[in-house]
Write a protein that holds these residues in place. Structure first.
Motif, PDB file in Angstrom:
ATOM      1  N   LEU A 227      38.732  37.762  26.642  1.00  0.00           N
ATOM      2  CA  LEU A 227      39.985  38.208  26.902  1.00  0.00           C
ATOM      3  C   LEU A 227      40.214  39.526  27.243  1.00  0.00           C
ATOM      4  CD1 LEU A 227      42.642  36.599  27.642  1.00  0.00           C
ATOM      5  CD2 LEU A 227      43.246  36.693  25.130  1.00  0.00           C
ATOM      6  N   ASP A 228      39.659  40.339  26.449  1.00  0.00           N
ATOM      7  CA  ASP A 228      39.600  42.093  26.690  1.00  0.00           C
ATOM      8  C   ASP A 228      39.115  42.108  28.063  1.00  0.00           C
ATOM      9  OD1 ASP A 228      40.896  42.389  24.677  1.00  0.00           O
ATOM     10  OD2 ASP A 228      39.101  43.133  23.478  1.00  0.00           O
ATOM     11  N   ALA A 229      38.051  41.579  28.699  1.00  0.00           N
ATOM     12  CA  ALA A 229      37.222  41.984  29.799  1.00  0.00           C
ATOM     13  C   ALA A 229      38.350  41.295  31.091  1.00  0.00           C
ATOM     14  CB  ALA A 229      36.205  40.994  29.957  1.00  0.00           C
ATOM     15  N   ALA A 230      38.896  40.348  30.800  1.00  0.00           N
ATOM     16  CA  ALA A 230      40.019  39.706  31.878  1.00  0.00           C
ATOM     17  C   ALA A 230      41.030  40.928  31.982  1.00  0.00           C
ATOM     18  CB  ALA A 230      40.346  38.415  31.473  1.00  0.00           C
ATOM     19  N   ARG A 231      41.804  41.244  30.849  1.00  0.00           N
ATOM     20  CA  ARG A 231      42.755  42.114  30.998  1.00  0.00           C
ATOM     21  C   ARG A 231      42.484  43.491  31.482  1.00  0.00           C
ATOM     22  NH1 ARG A 231      44.955  40.267  24.950  1.00  0.00           N
ATOM     23  NH2 ARG A 231      46.157  38.617  25.685  1.00  0.00           N
ATOM     24  N   ALA A 232      41.292  43.918  31.234  1.00  0.00           N
ATOM     25  CA  ALA A 232      40.852  45.008  31.683  1.00  0.00           C
ATOM     26  C   ALA A 232      40.535  44.977  33.277  1.00  0.00           C
ATOM     27  CB  ALA A 232      39.591  45.466  31.288  1.00  0.00           C
ATOM     28  N   ARG A 233      40.202  43.885  33.981  1.00  0.00           N
ATOM     29  CA  ARG A 233      40.030  43.764  35.262  1.00  0.00           C
ATOM     30  C   ARG A 233      41.476  43.599  35.814  1.00  0.00           C
ATOM     31  NH1 ARG A 233      35.056  42.716  37.510  1.00  0.00           N
ATOM     32  NH2 ARG A 233      33.452  42.291  35.880  1.00  0.00           N
ATOM     33  N   ILE A 234      42.401  42.908  35.175  1.00  0.00           N
ATOM     34  CA  ILE A 234      43.685  43.102  35.725  1.00  0.00           C
ATOM     35  C   ILE A 234      44.277  44.343  35.781  1.00  0.00           C
ATOM     36  CG2 ILE A 234      46.105  42.335  35.198  1.00  0.00           C
ATOM     37  CD1 ILE A 234      44.953  39.746  34.084  1.00  0.00           C
ATOM     38  N   ALA A 235      44.103  45.161  34.718  1.00  0.00           N
ATOM     39  CA  ALA A 235      44.609  46.621  34.677  1.00  0.00           C
ATOM     40  C   ALA A 235      43.928  47.499  35.839  1.00  0.00           C
ATOM     41  CB  ALA A 235      44.327  47.326  33.323  1.00  0.00           C
ATOM     42  N   ASN A 236      42.847  46.972  36.090  1.00  0.00           N
ATOM     43  CA  ASN A 236      42.191  47.935  37.413  1.00  0.00           C
ATOM     44  C   ASN A 236      42.517  47.427  38.663  1.00  0.00           C
ATOM     45  OD1 ASN A 236      40.796  49.516  35.681  1.00  0.00           O
ATOM     46  ND2 ASN A 236      39.123  48.254  35.226  1.00  0.00           N
ATOM     47  N   VAL A 237      43.229  46.424  38.808  1.00  0.00           N
ATOM     48  CA  VAL A 237      43.640  45.870  40.377  1.00  0.00           C
ATOM     49  C   VAL A 237      44.437  47.097  40.975  1.00  0.00           C
ATOM     50  CG1 VAL A 237      44.867  44.357  41.694  1.00  0.00           C
ATOM     51  CG2 VAL A 237      43.658  43.685  39.573  1.00  0.00           C
ATOM     52  N   ARG A 238      43.789  47.364  42.149  1.00  0.00           N
ATOM     53  CA  ARG A 238      44.575  48.575  42.786  1.00  0.00           C
ATOM     54  C   ARG A 238      45.143  47.636  44.095  1.00  0.00           C
ATOM     55  NH1 ARG A 238      40.034  51.637  44.409  1.00  0.00           N
ATOM     56  NH2 ARG A 238      38.542  50.243  43.104  1.00  0.00           N
ATOM     57  N   PRO A 239      46.087  47.434  44.351  1.00  0.00           N
ATOM     58  CA  PRO A 239      46.618  46.714  45.112  1.00  0.00           C
ATOM     59  C   PRO A 239      46.591  47.002  46.794  1.00  0.00           C
ATOM     60  CG  PRO A 239      48.390  46.688  43.670  1.00  0.00           C
ATOM     61  CD  PRO A 239      47.285  47.562  43.228  1.00  0.00           C
ATOM     62  N   ALA A 240      46.970  48.573  46.823  1.00  0.00           N
ATOM     63  CA  ALA A 240      47.018  49.078  48.035  1.00  0.00           C
ATOM     64  C   ALA A 240      45.399  49.205  48.656  1.00  0.00           C
ATOM     65  CB  ALA A 240      47.194  50.611  48.117  1.00  0.00           C
ATOM     66  N   ASP A 241      44.686  49.587  47.741  1.00  0.00           N
ATOM     67  CA  ASP A 241      43.177  49.619  48.208  1.00  0.00           C
ATOM     68  C   ASP A 241      42.538  48.207  48.439  1.00  0.00           C
ATOM     69  OD1 ASP A 241      43.210  52.349  47.648  1.00  0.00           O
ATOM     70  OD2 ASP A 241      42.048  52.154  45.715  1.00  0.00           O
ATOM     71  N   TYR A 242      43.005  47.152  47.368  1.00  0.00           N
ATOM     72  CA  TYR A 242      42.869  45.879  47.940  1.00  0.00           C
ATOM     73  C   TYR A 242      43.212  45.323  49.251  1.00  0.00           C
ATOM     74  CZ  TYR A 242      42.636  40.759  47.393  1.00  0.00           C
ATOM     75  OH  TYR A 242      42.248  39.290  47.715  1.00  0.00           O
ATOM     76  N   ALA A 243      44.439  45.609  49.691  1.00  0.00           N
ATOM     77  CA  ALA A 243      44.875  45.180  51.002  1.00  0.00           C
ATOM     78  C   ALA A 243      44.073  45.865  52.131  1.00  0.00           C
ATOM     79  CB  ALA A 243      46.204  45.603  51.138  1.00  0.00           C
ATOM     80  N   ARG A 244      43.751  47.279  51.891  1.00  0.00           N
ATOM     81  CA  ARG A 244      42.781  47.940  52.972  1.00  0.00           C
ATOM     82  C   ARG A 244      41.358  47.427  52.935  1.00  0.00           C
ATOM     83  NH1 ARG A 244      44.146  52.543  51.116  1.00  0.00           N
ATOM     84  NH2 ARG A 244      42.185  52.885  50.070  1.00  0.00           N
ATOM     85  N   SER A 245      40.811  47.072  52.050  1.00  0.00           N
ATOM     86  CA  SER A 245      39.443  46.898  51.898  1.00  0.00           C
ATOM     87  C   SER A 245      38.945  45.687  51.618  1.00  0.00           C
ATOM     88  CB  SER A 245      38.836  47.826  50.928  1.00  0.00           C
ATOM     89  OG  SER A 245      39.108  47.751  49.557  1.00  0.00           O
ATOM     90  N   ARG A 246      39.750  44.612  51.271  1.00  0.00           N
ATOM     91  CA  ARG A 246      39.308  43.302  50.743  1.00  0.00           C
ATOM     92  C   ARG A 246      38.209  42.655  51.255  1.00  0.00           C
ATOM     93  NH1 ARG A 246      41.120  38.621  52.798  1.00  0.00           N
ATOM     94  NH2 ARG A 246      40.228  37.426  50.857  1.00  0.00           N
ATOM     95  N   ASN A 247      38.318  42.825  52.750  1.00  0.00           N
ATOM     96  CA  ASN A 247      36.977  41.952  53.683  1.00  0.00           C
ATOM     97  C   ASN A 247      35.748  42.694  53.614  1.00  0.00           C
ATOM     98  OD1 ASN A 247      38.685  40.273  54.598  1.00  0.00           O
ATOM     99  ND2 ASN A 247      39.540  41.597  56.480  1.00  0.00           N
ATOM    100  N   ALA A 248      35.474  43.941  53.150  1.00  0.00           N
ATOM    101  CA  ALA A 248      34.407  44.783  52.988  1.00  0.00           C
ATOM    102  C   ALA A 248      33.681  44.184  51.455  1.00  0.00           C
ATOM    103  CB  ALA A 248      34.469  46.130  52.930  1.00  0.00           C
ATOM    104  N   LEU A 249      32.397  43.985  51.482  1.00  0.00           N
ATOM    105  CA  LEU A 249      31.768  43.542  50.331  1.00  0.00           C
ATOM    106  C   LEU A 249      31.714  44.578  49.196  1.00  0.00           C
ATOM    107  CD1 LEU A 249      30.623  41.280  52.085  1.00  0.00           C
ATOM    108  CD2 LEU A 249      28.334  41.548  51.349  1.00  0.00           C
ATOM    109  N   GLU A 250      31.875  45.847  49.552  1.00  0.00           N
ATOM    110  CA  GLU A 250      32.025  46.823  48.631  1.00  0.00           C
ATOM    111  C   GLU A 250      33.361  47.159  48.596  1.00  0.00           C
ATOM    112  OE1 GLU A 250      29.112  49.538  49.882  1.00  0.00           O
ATOM    113  OE2 GLU A 250      27.342  48.446  48.804  1.00  0.00           O
ATOM    114  N   GLY A 251      34.543  46.381  49.043  1.00  0.00           N
ATOM    115  CA  GLY A 251      35.815  46.760  49.108  1.00  0.00           C
ATOM    116  C   GLY A 251      36.344  46.273  47.541  1.00  0.00           C
ATOM    117  N   ALA A 252      37.630  46.829  47.585  1.00  0.00           N
ATOM    118  CA  ALA A 252      38.298  46.855  46.189  1.00  0.00           C
ATOM    119  C   ALA A 252      38.928  45.439  45.609  1.00  0.00           C
ATOM    120  CB  ALA A 252      39.545  47.814  46.070  1.00  0.00           C
TER     121      ALA A 252
END
Ligand code: FAD
Length: 269
Positions: A11-36
């Motif tokens: 559960l800690d690993a799942a929560r850490a991933r949620i804490a690391n979500v960067r929505p602005a970077d996600y929207a900009r780069s999600r199509n790239a294999l190395e995107g956020a």
């Protein structure tokens, strides 16, 4: 690193991933294999976190419009489950005819694809990544599925059954309905991609100039609508396919009447 080291099942690993979500970077780069992208899918599939918990965790840290790209993508998963709930076992069969009749597609996944030796770098890299990490970026899943169905004329169901059983996030609704979307049996046109698309979104080792996908979208559309598979020149060396981690369903799911009055164990997943 093994898949379970990349995705520790806690559960800690799942929560850490949620804490690391960067929505602005996600929207900009999600199509790239190395995107956020978040790589939350194994945790969602296995019930560590629900979609509302993911959303609440992100909204607690960032301002997020309901039309934000991240919310939209979570919506796809919800939508696929909604379709599954309504259509049941029908999602395991073509929702409607695709670009070709069903009989035009072979029911077996070819060995050169399973062994990552098609000679098309984008495809071979995707298969290797699938086996070593149990995860694939969304774009790589789309490329792999499109190549399998439209260029090699393999029935989407064979590809979907194979992929879902190698994914740590394997989810019948998201997987099989996405394969149908790519195949054109759950959407109105085949999803196609070419080497330029790969070069734009993937690292150099995936680039596939000079291969069978190095062509125009018009040519790819004609290939998708022809029953003839593309010629293949498989490489001699590939990788060994690891054992499947699950067996996709082939019969009807048990109905309530079948188990009435008996103790029932639900074995995850
Ligand atoms: C051929 C094919 C097969 C797929 N098989 C699966 C599968 O078995 N299990 C699975 O969870 N997803 C599947 N997907 C959807 C999508 O590729 C993954 O959910 C996503 O790549 C997971 O990575 P992430 O957590 O980093 O996603 P992010 O981009 O960070 O998105 C966050 C979450 O939103 C949801 N999501 C994002 N994009 C999609 C999408 N296009 N469709 C449905 N949900 C989405 C997922 O729950 C994901 O974890 C498939 C897509 C394709 C094209």
């Amino acid at each position: 690193m093994t898949p379970l080291e990349i995705f520790p099942p806690t559960l800690d690993a799942a929560r850490a991933r949620i804490a690391n979500v960067r929505p602005a970077d996600y929207a900009r780069s999600r199509n790239a294999l190395e995107g956020a992208v978040t790589r939350l899918s194994p945790y969602i599939t296995h019930g560590f976190v629900s979609l509302p918990e993911v959303l609440a965790g992100v909204v607690a840290r960032h301002r997020l419009d309901v039309q934000h790209k991240f919310v939209f993508e979570l919506g796809w998963r919800e939508y696929f489950h909604h379709v599954w709930q309504h259509r049941g076992e029908h999602i395991l069969h073509s929702l409607h005819e695709g670009p070709l009749p069903e009989r035009a597609y072979t029911p077996e996944m070819p060995a050169d694809i399973r062994q990552a030796r098609t000679g098309v770098p984008a495809i071979d890299q995707a298969v290797r990544a699938l086996y070593t990490t149990g995860y694939l970026h969304n774009h790589a899943r789309m490329w792999l599925a499109s190549y399998v169905v439209h260029l090699r004329k393999v029935h989407w169901r064979a590809g979907a059954d194979w992929m879902v059983a190698h994914l740590l996030d394997g989810d019948l609704a998201s997987n099989h309905l996405s394969w149908q979307w790519v195949a054109g049996t759950g959407s109105h046109k085949p999803y196609l991609f070419n080497a330029d698309n790969v070069a734009r979104y993937a690292p150099l080792s995936w680039h596939s100039a000079g291969s069978v996908i190095d062509t125009s979208y018009e040519a790819l559309d004609a290939i998708a609508r022809s029953p003839r598979p593309v010629p293949v020149r498989p490489l001699g060396e590939g990788v060994d396919e690891p054992p499947l981690s699950s067996q996709p369903p082939h019969g009807a799911a048990p109905q309530a009447a079948d188990v009435a009055g008996r103790d029932v164990w639900l074995i995850h997943p």
